[in-house]
Design a protein around this motif. Structure first.
Motif, PDB file in Angstrom:
ATOM      1  N   LEU A  86       0.841  -1.355   0.075  1.00 47.24           N
ATOM      2  CA  LEU A  86      -0.067  -0.052  -0.202  1.00 47.24           C
ATOM      3  C   LEU A  86       0.761   1.341   0.114  1.00 47.24           C
ATOM      4  O   LEU A  86       0.559   2.165  -0.412  1.00 47.24           O
ATOM      5  CB  LEU A  86      -0.870  -0.141   1.183  1.00 47.24           C
ATOM      6  CG  LEU A  86      -2.166  -1.048   1.293  1.00 47.24           C
ATOM      7  CD1 LEU A  86      -2.847  -0.961   2.304  1.00 47.24           C
ATOM      8  CD2 LEU A  86      -2.822  -1.259   0.024  1.00 47.24           C
TER       9      LEU A  86
ATOM     10  N   VAL B 229      -8.525   0.094   5.720  1.00 50.58           N
ATOM     11  CA  VAL B 229      -8.561  -0.311   4.342  1.00 50.58           C
ATOM     12  C   VAL B 229     -10.378  -0.848   4.328  1.00 50.58           C
ATOM     13  O   VAL B 229     -10.618  -1.683   5.154  1.00 50.58           O
ATOM     14  CB  VAL B 229      -7.597  -1.603   4.161  1.00 50.58           C
ATOM     15  CG1 VAL B 229      -7.991  -2.268   2.736  1.00 50.58           C
ATOM     16  CG2 VAL B 229      -6.392  -1.101   4.111  1.00 50.58           C
TER      17      VAL B 229
ATOM     18  N   HIS C 232      -8.520   2.987   0.760  1.00 47.12           N
ATOM     19  CA  HIS C 232      -7.702   2.876   1.680  1.00 47.12           C
ATOM     20  C   HIS C 232      -7.050   4.175   1.913  1.00 47.12           C
ATOM     21  O   HIS C 232      -6.871   4.959   1.280  1.00 47.12           O
ATOM     22  CB  HIS C 232      -6.957   1.802   1.723  1.00 47.12           C
ATOM     23  CG  HIS C 232      -5.896   1.761   0.530  1.00 47.12           C
ATOM     24  ND1 HIS C 232      -5.018   2.560   0.232  1.00 47.12           N
ATOM     25  CD2 HIS C 232      -6.197   0.995  -0.795  1.00 47.12           C
ATOM     26  CE1 HIS C 232      -4.624   2.066  -1.044  1.00 47.12           C
ATOM     27  NE2 HIS C 232      -5.281   1.276  -1.463  1.00 47.12           N
TER      28      HIS C 232
END
Length: 79
Positions: free
Chosen positions: A49, A58, A64
């Motif tokens: 991420l 998330v 997210h």
């Protein structure tokens, strides 16, 4: 709505605590994952991420964020 995952750095993280408190008050179900205790979760948050600060929230693979974001919490609570 799917269950939200909140990646934290434990009870000493105030932004994590605030995020969890607001999610709870807004009725958003979530699962907490402490990345200090789960190396694979830390790798996911950092390597996949690209986040370097907690909390990381998330909702799904496309939704997210990192940090204390009441605006995003309000958005997902309304959906």
């Amino acid at each position: 709505m799917n269950t939200v995952t909140v990646y934290t750095t434990g009870p000493g993280c105030q932004r994590c605590k605030l995020t969890k408190d607001i999610l709870t008050r807004r009725g958003v179900a979530f699962v907490e994952v402490d990345i200090r205790e789960q190396p694979t979760a830390r790798e996911y948050v950092v390597d996949e991420l690209g986040y370097t600060e907690a909390p990381v929230v998330v909702v799904d693979e496309h939704d997210h964020w990192s940090g204390f974001r009441p605006d995003h919490i309000d958005r997902i609570a309304r959906s």
